[in-house]
Design an enzyme around this catalytic site. Structure first.
Site, PDB file in Angstrom:
ATOM      1  N   ASP A  47     -15.578 -29.292   8.159  1.00  0.00           N
ATOM      2  CA  ASP A  47     -14.983 -30.430   7.465  1.00  0.00           C
ATOM      3  C   ASP A  47     -14.638 -30.083   6.015  1.00  0.00           C
ATOM      4  OD1 ASP A  47     -14.018 -33.020   7.465  1.00  0.00           O
ATOM      5  OD2 ASP A  47     -15.925 -33.893   6.834  1.00  0.00           O
ATOM      6  N   ASN A 101     -11.178 -29.713   4.794  1.00  0.00           N
ATOM      7  CA  ASN A 101      -9.878 -29.065   4.553  1.00  0.00           C
ATOM      8  C   ASN A 101      -8.996 -29.914   3.642  1.00  0.00           C
ATOM      9  OD1 ASN A 101     -10.727 -27.205   6.381  1.00  0.00           O
ATOM     10  ND2 ASN A 101      -9.269 -27.746   8.008  1.00  0.00           N
ATOM     11  N   HIS A 142      -5.643 -27.029   6.023  1.00  0.00           N
ATOM     12  CA  HIS A 142      -5.821 -26.627   7.424  1.00  0.00           C
ATOM     13  C   HIS A 142      -5.443 -25.149   7.607  1.00  0.00           C
ATOM     14  CE1 HIS A 142      -6.787 -30.672   8.323  1.00  0.00           C
ATOM     15  NE2 HIS A 142      -5.561 -31.162   8.275  1.00  0.00           N
ATOM     16  N   LEU A 160     -19.672 -12.302  21.815  1.00  0.00           N
ATOM     17  CA  LEU A 160     -19.720 -13.694  21.369  1.00  0.00           C
ATOM     18  C   LEU A 160     -18.853 -14.605  22.239  1.00  0.00           C
ATOM     19  CD1 LEU A 160     -20.426 -15.760  18.984  1.00  0.00           C
ATOM     20  CD2 LEU A 160     -18.185 -15.146  18.076  1.00  0.00           C
ATOM     21  N   SER A 202     -20.384 -37.366  13.463  1.00  0.00           N
ATOM     22  CA  SER A 202     -18.985 -37.622  13.837  1.00  0.00           C
ATOM     23  C   SER A 202     -18.675 -37.363  15.311  1.00  0.00           C
ATOM     24  CB  SER A 202     -18.032 -36.824  12.928  1.00  0.00           C
ATOM     25  OG  SER A 202     -18.242 -37.157  11.575  1.00  0.00           O
TER      26      SER A 202
END
Ligand code: IPE
Ligand code: IPE
Ligand code: MG
Length: 255
Positions: free
Chosen positions: A26, A28, A43, A137, A202
């Site tokens: 969060d 941006n 972004h 990963l 959120s």
């Protein structure tokens, strides 16, 4: 390859890494606003952070990295921002796919793809297919995702198994619910990071974060770097995870 992890990595105990790290990326928009730029510039910069943190997670040997890229509620943002963000995400993933393959990363996605433009979904599916042989990963993107959507879908799946006679009501247990979620193949996150300073979840992974350690930093996502990620892990390693037990019980378990 962006800048490597600094000396901080030596402070990380590689034997006690979180197996799954989830991040609410969060800040941006605020990052851009603070520089007098359009939100979209934030972004664009945020995508660079995604690359850096994916590299850091992969370098350290973390198993799963789930990134909250776009929520169900984010569909209600101004159309121009939504369109630009969707396009940016698809282009970035396509651009990064060769490096993901090189770094042995497997890309997966969770979310309500029916709400996404079908061309975007197709392009992203191709990237998933191309990285499907990665054994390192797992980079799991939460796109058009919300936990309430996911839990509602899970309730539907379970109800339809019961209605179809494949599952008895008495046999429904926590594992049944976990198995009906989009994250069924993954362990729960050990560490949940939120950048941008807000202490809220959120609508992210509500079931899965039941016992996650939560780390909130004021740093906006575009400024979050490999060292900031290392700091979060070092902080995580200083916590005592008790899972409802007493500290004494935990100590005797690890002795
Ligand atoms: C996070 O940054 C990215 C998305 C939610 C897509 P924001 O766009 O929410 O940035 P802020 O919170 O307004 O600063
Ligand atoms: C959370 O950020 C969602 C993502 C990071 C994708 P938001 O900016 O949408 O969250 P709120 O509105 O601050 O709760
Ligand atoms: Mg935000």
């Amino acid at each position: 390859m962006s800048e490597a992890l600094s000396q901080l990595k030596y402070k990380i105990d590689l034997n006690r890494l979180p197996e799954h790290v989830a991040i609410i990326m969060d800040g941006n928009g605020r990052w851009a606003k603070a520089r007098g730029l359009e939100r979209s510039a934030g972004h664009v910069e945020g995508v660079n952070t995604v690359r850096k943190i994916t590299e850091a997670a992969s370098e350290l040997g973390i198993g799963y990295l789930t990134l909250y890229a776009f929520s169900t509620e984010n569909w209600n943002r101004p159309k121009a921002e939504v369109d630009a963000l969707m396009e940016l995400i698809v282009i970035a993933i396509e651009r990064e796919t060769p490096d993901l393959i090189k770094n042995n990363v497997r890309l997966t996605m969770i979310g309500d793809f029916e709400r996404m433009p079908s061309t975007a979904v197709e392009r992203l599916r191709r990237c998933m297919e191309e990285t499907s042989r990665g054994t390192g990963l797992v980079l799991n993107l939460a796109l058009s995702y919300s936990a309430r959507w996911e839990l509602t879908e899970a309730a539907r799946k379970i109800a339809s198994s019961v209605a179809g006679g494949k599952l008895a009501v008495e046999d429904i247990c926590a594992d049944t619910v976990a198995g009906a979620l989009t994250t069924a193949s993954m362990p729960d996150p050990d560490l949940l990071i939120r950048t941008g300073g807000d202490h809220r979840v959120s609508n992210f992974l509500l079931w899965q974060i039941a016992y996650s350690e939560i780390y909130v930093t004021d740093t906006y996502w575009p400024d979050f770097d490999k060292d900031a990620f290392a700091e979060a892990i070092i902080h995580y390693q200083s916590r005592e995870r008790r899972f409802g037990l007493t500290s004494e019980q935990i100590t005797s378990l690890t002795e």
